[in-house]
Write a protein that holds these residues in place. Sequence first.
Motif, mmCIF file in Angstrom:
data_model
loop_
_atom_site.group_PDB
_atom_site.id
_atom_site.type_symbol
_atom_site.label_atom_id
_atom_site.label_comp_id
_atom_site.label_asym_id
_atom_site.label_seq_id
_atom_site.Cartn_x
_atom_site.Cartn_y
_atom_site.Cartn_z
ATOM 1 N N GLU A 238 23.226 35.309 -27.128
ATOM 2 C CA GLU A 238 23.562 36.531 -26.379
ATOM 3 C C GLU A 238 23.399 36.313 -24.879
ATOM 4 O O GLU A 238 24.239 36.745 -24.075
ATOM 5 N N LYS B 44 17.193 35.104 -28.610
ATOM 6 C CA LYS B 44 18.582 35.551 -28.421
ATOM 7 C C LYS B 44 19.294 34.693 -27.380
ATOM 8 O O LYS B 44 19.862 35.190 -26.409
ATOM 9 N N GLU C 241 12.980 37.873 -26.328
ATOM 10 C CA GLU C 241 14.442 37.890 -26.335
ATOM 11 C C GLU C 241 15.009 36.594 -25.797
ATOM 12 O O GLU C 241 16.016 36.083 -26.296
#
Length: 288
Positions: A125, A122, A118
């Motif tokens: 985010e 990401k 992640e």
Amino acid sequence: MIQRFGKYNRISQPGLNFKLPTGIERVTKVKIKRVYKEEFGFKTTPAGGSRFATDSEDIGAALMLTGDLNVAVVPWIVQYRISDPYKYLFKVKNVNSILRDMAEATMRTVVGDRSINEVISKREEIAIAARERLQEEMRQAETGIHIVTIEMKKTNVPEPVQPSFNEVNEAVQEKEQLIYKAKEEFNKAIPQARGEARRVIKDAEGYALDRVNRAMGDGARFTSVYKEYVKAKDITEKRLYLEAMAEILPKIGGKYVVDSDQSNLLPLLNMGQGSSVISGPGKEGDKK
């Protein structure tokens, strides 16, 4: 910002303003429209490029522990403006120092709640979550700073563990590929089996309906025949016999009718020809 004898006195906007002579009032100019930035884990070179910081600079800020206990190199940039000059100058002694400390603590908190995959995939985010969290920390500390944005640079793992990390990623990709193929086969086999099962069920239902209808028809026909049999037994028996013979005889090849009362050597009637010849005690060759 104008201070009188070192104490805050007033704020003057850009333009023509007056102040008391030096020693009484002092002016500090604060650029509230300028966007400042702080870099973590790397340093921008004068030529406009960037490089990772050395151990003596800021490489420690980029090393972080993820939620799945992996180490990641997470460089990022914090861009901010001065939203409240009074708080910026008088509430906090060293705003830049507290900004860097809070930014690092915030980023470590956000990264620590996510896995290494992640953190790598990401980044946007994570940047949004870190900006909101850091802005709240700056507000509570009364720094007078507004966080414009946090930009995540390319995230990776430390170089010594890069080969092992690549092997893990390859294994994960292979696993996902196998799972995808298994699901593909599942999606092919299961609908086909369900369709075959429905077909068999429909065939069975059709066969059952046909058998029931035939049985009901046979039962109704038997009942009607029985009613006629009760009314006229002899006629019904003869009719049934004739119907049975009419159905059976066409399936037989050659047919011979033998008269048991004849005493001749060949007491038979040849019914397979156009004309019938009866052999018996009468004249030979009589045609009937």
